[in-house]
Design a protein around this motif. Structure first.
Motif, PDB file in Angstrom:
ATOM      1  N   ASP A   1       1.024  -1.132   0.052  1.00 31.80           N
ATOM      2  CA  ASP A   1      -0.033  -0.055   0.059  1.00 31.80           C
ATOM      3  C   ASP A   1       1.069   1.286   0.040  1.00 31.80           C
ATOM      4  N   GLU A   2       0.838   1.885  -1.245  1.00 31.52           N
ATOM      5  CA  GLU A   2       1.872   3.171  -1.225  1.00 31.52           C
ATOM      6  C   GLU A   2       1.650   4.294  -0.408  1.00 31.52           C
ATOM      7  N   VAL A   3       0.256   4.597  -0.011  1.00 30.96           N
ATOM      8  CA  VAL A   3      -0.203   5.604   0.862  1.00 30.96           C
ATOM      9  C   VAL A   3       0.517   5.270   2.426  1.00 30.96           C
ATOM     10  N   LEU A   4       0.316   3.845   2.715  1.00 29.47           N
ATOM     11  CA  LEU A   4       0.400   3.444   4.137  1.00 29.47           C
ATOM     12  C   LEU A   4       2.455   3.301   4.208  1.00 29.47           C
ATOM     13  N   PHE A   5       2.919   3.150   3.008  1.00 28.66           N
ATOM     14  CA  PHE A   5       4.161   3.159   2.830  1.00 28.66           C
ATOM     15  C   PHE A   5       4.748   4.635   3.150  1.00 28.66           C
ATOM     16  N   LYS A   6       4.203   5.610   2.709  1.00 26.33           N
ATOM     17  CA  LYS A   6       4.792   6.975   2.886  1.00 26.33           C
ATOM     18  C   LYS A   6       4.678   7.352   4.205  1.00 26.33           C
ATOM     19  N   LYS A   7       3.375   6.827   5.001  1.00 26.28           N
ATOM     20  CA  LYS A   7       3.165   7.293   6.256  1.00 26.28           C
ATOM     21  C   LYS A   7       4.337   6.534   7.291  1.00 26.28           C
ATOM     22  N   VAL A   8       4.542   5.331   6.926  1.00 24.19           N
ATOM     23  CA  VAL A   8       5.459   4.388   7.810  1.00 24.19           C
ATOM     24  C   VAL A   8       6.928   5.127   7.784  1.00 24.19           C
ATOM     25  N   VAL A   9       7.256   5.273   6.299  1.00 22.17           N
ATOM     26  CA  VAL A   9       8.633   6.130   6.159  1.00 22.17           C
ATOM     27  C   VAL A   9       8.620   7.461   7.011  1.00 22.17           C
ATOM     28  N   LYS A  10       7.702   8.317   6.792  1.00 17.86           N
ATOM     29  CA  LYS A  10       7.633   9.585   7.482  1.00 17.86           C
ATOM     30  C   LYS A  10       7.726   9.604   8.814  1.00 17.86           C
ATOM     31  N   GLN A  11       6.852   8.696   9.457  1.00 19.03           N
ATOM     32  CA  GLN A  11       6.913   8.568  10.889  1.00 19.03           C
ATOM     33  C   GLN A  11       7.949   8.030  11.539  1.00 19.03           C
ATOM     34  N   GLY A  12       8.682   6.734  10.713  1.00 15.68           N
ATOM     35  CA  GLY A  12       9.994   6.450  11.105  1.00 15.68           C
ATOM     36  C   GLY A  12      11.033   7.354  11.437  1.00 15.68           C
ATOM     37  N   PHE A  13      10.986   8.264  10.417  1.00 17.30           N
ATOM     38  CA  PHE A  13      12.157   9.316  10.592  1.00 17.30           C
ATOM     39  C   PHE A  13      11.739  10.382  11.469  1.00 17.30           C
ATOM     40  N   GLN A  14      10.753  10.556  11.906  1.00 16.57           N
ATOM     41  CA  GLN A  14      10.243  11.769  12.585  1.00 16.57           C
ATOM     42  C   GLN A  14      11.162  11.766  13.812  1.00 16.57           C
ATOM     43  N   ASN A  15      11.435  10.529  14.645  1.00 14.29           N
ATOM     44  CA  ASN A  15      12.412  10.513  15.699  1.00 14.29           C
ATOM     45  C   ASN A  15      13.436   9.551  15.303  1.00 14.29           C
ATOM     46  N   ARG A  16      14.438   9.896  14.313  1.00 14.98           N
ATOM     47  CA  ARG A  16      15.320   9.098  13.723  1.00 14.98           C
ATOM     48  C   ARG A  16      16.283   8.361  14.680  1.00 14.98           C
ATOM     49  N   ARG A  17      16.384   8.799  15.814  1.00 15.89           N
ATOM     50  CA  ARG A  17      17.156   8.101  16.974  1.00 15.89           C
ATOM     51  C   ARG A  17      16.445   7.079  17.685  1.00 15.89           C
ATOM     52  N   LYS A  18      15.251   7.244  17.340  1.00 15.65           N
ATOM     53  CA  LYS A  18      14.545   6.274  18.277  1.00 15.65           C
ATOM     54  C   LYS A  18      14.369   4.821  17.495  1.00 15.65           C
ATOM     55  N   THR A  19      14.317   3.841  18.108  1.00 15.54           N
ATOM     56  CA  THR A  19      13.893   2.432  17.296  1.00 15.54           C
ATOM     57  C   THR A  19      12.802   2.529  16.709  1.00 15.54           C
ATOM     58  N   LEU A  20      12.331   1.859  15.464  1.00 18.01           N
ATOM     59  CA  LEU A  20      11.181   1.884  14.910  1.00 18.01           C
ATOM     60  C   LEU A  20       9.973   1.478  15.906  1.00 18.01           C
ATOM     61  N   ARG A  21      10.349   0.795  16.851  1.00 20.60           N
ATOM     62  CA  ARG A  21       9.418   0.208  17.883  1.00 20.60           C
ATOM     63  C   ARG A  21       8.604   1.559  18.452  1.00 20.60           C
ATOM     64  N   ASN A  22       9.528   2.440  18.854  1.00 19.88           N
ATOM     65  CA  ASN A  22       9.192   3.673  19.486  1.00 19.88           C
ATOM     66  C   ASN A  22       8.480   4.801  18.378  1.00 19.88           C
ATOM     67  N   ALA A  23       9.273   4.744  17.264  1.00 23.06           N
ATOM     68  CA  ALA A  23       8.821   5.833  16.573  1.00 23.06           C
ATOM     69  C   ALA A  23       7.657   5.627  15.691  1.00 23.06           C
TER      70      ALA A  23
ATOM     71  N   LYS B   1       4.959   4.281  16.994  1.00 27.90           N
ATOM     72  CA  LYS B   1       3.939   4.089  17.985  1.00 27.90           C
ATOM     73  C   LYS B   1       2.576   4.866  17.645  1.00 27.90           C
ATOM     74  N   PRO B   2       2.526   5.968  17.011  1.00 31.17           N
ATOM     75  CA  PRO B   2       1.321   6.486  16.354  1.00 31.17           C
ATOM     76  C   PRO B   2       0.621   5.594  15.375  1.00 31.17           C
ATOM     77  N   LEU B   3       1.313   4.661  14.974  1.00 32.05           N
ATOM     78  CA  LEU B   3       0.542   3.857  13.972  1.00 32.05           C
ATOM     79  C   LEU B   3      -0.214   2.587  14.766  1.00 32.05           C
ATOM     80  N   ASN B   4      -0.114   2.744  15.979  1.00 36.23           N
ATOM     81  CA  ASN B   4      -0.960   1.666  16.778  1.00 36.23           C
ATOM     82  C   ASN B   4      -0.449   0.316  16.591  1.00 36.23           C
ATOM     83  N   LEU B   5       0.739  -0.101  16.542  1.00 34.05           N
ATOM     84  CA  LEU B   5       1.300  -1.347  16.200  1.00 34.05           C
ATOM     85  C   LEU B   5       0.404  -2.410  17.418  1.00 34.05           C
ATOM     86  N   SER B   6       0.277  -3.651  16.333  1.00 39.96           N
ATOM     87  CA  SER B   6      -0.326  -4.687  17.250  1.00 39.96           C
ATOM     88  C   SER B   6       1.008  -5.417  18.072  1.00 39.96           C
TER      89      SER B   6
END
Length: 262
Positions: A196-218, A220-225
């Motif tokens: 899903d390219e829309v979700l892909f962009k969200k994941v990439v952008k959110q992942g780099f919002q706090n680039r020093r954090k691990t992805l598990r923390n970065a 979080k706003p995506l409500n991971l299971s």
């Protein structure tokens, strides 16, 4: 003569050899394909583009003073000089199905230009441009480097990218405070990402919002299971992931990883 305007981020290239080198960086397979020059200014690239591409060349500049200058000095272009903002103009009818872009991009809007190019990725087959060297290096940087970021991932998903050469500040009027870099983007064979390219962009952008954090923390706003949270890849930071790994992570999220609220 056109005066460079600070609010437009104008720095006019005055070295003819470098201008020719930038134009020559366009691939030979562009013959017959429309070429769009963004921000031609006083036409230092235009003069060489006309020699190679003639009636295939279209110019766009937001500066009315530059438009007047270009029409006076390049009358052969006639109605192919557009006054307007590339970021807001719909050029699909003018440029056709496939076209290439070249230009000395204003430093202050270069990222916005690339986001617009991404929107037009099905039509823009090649880009040769000059921009701030640090930004140029960031865009072409590989995973694992500190420069690797959101635009690096998004552009490299659809384009093969290459840093060509560095340009010193002294060859501009007025000289910028930083060096410039020339890069080339060539459209790859990926028509659509396998996610899903829309979700892909969200994941990439959110992942780099706090680039020093691990992805598990970065992420979080995506409500991971809980299932996604347990994935080893989330121990990494965003800058460590390749485009393909971002695609795979996006597919995992889409399959049952949670829902984005951003």
């Amino acid at each position: 003569m056109v005066k460079p305007k600070k609010h437009l981020g104008q720095h006019f290239l005055k070295d003819q050899k470098i201008a020719r080198k930038i134009v020559d960086a366009l691939s030979s397979d562009n013959q017959g394909r429309p070429i769009l020059e963004i921000g031609p200014g006083t036409g230092v690239l235009t003069q060489y583009l006309i020699e190679l591409y003639g009636s295939s060349l279209v110019l766009i500049d937001i500066d009315s003073e530059s438009i007047v200058y270009l029409k006076e000095h390049f009358p052969q272009l006639k109605d192919r000089i557009i006054e307007g903002d590339f970021l807001t103009k719909d050029l699909s009818a003018r440029m056709g199905e496939k076209y290439s872009i070249i230009g000395n991009f204003p430093y202050n809007i270069s990222s916005q230009i690339f986001f617009k190019i991404l929107e037009e990725k099905d039509h823009v087959v090649e880009v040769v441009c000059m921009l701030q060297r640090e930004v140029a290096r960031r865009l072409v940087s590989p995973p694992g480097s500190k420069e690797y970021g959101i635009l690096s991932v998004l552009l490299q998903a659809y384009y093969d990218m290459q840093y060509l050469f560095t340009v010193e500040a002294s060859v501009f009027q007025p000289p910028p405070k930083v060096k410039s870099g020339v890069i080339r983007l060539k459209r790859n064979n990926v028509k659509h990402l396998s996610c899903d390219e829309v979700l892909f962009k969200k994941v990439v952008k959110q992942g780099f919002q706090n680039r020093r954090k691990t992805l598990r923390n970065a992420l979080k706003p995506l409500n991971l299971s809980d299932q996604i949270k347990a994935m080893p890849i989330l121990d990494k930071r965003a800058e460590m992931l390749t485009v393909q790994e971002f695609v795979e992570l996006t597919n995992e999220l889409a399959a049952g990883g949670g829902n984005s609220t951003i």
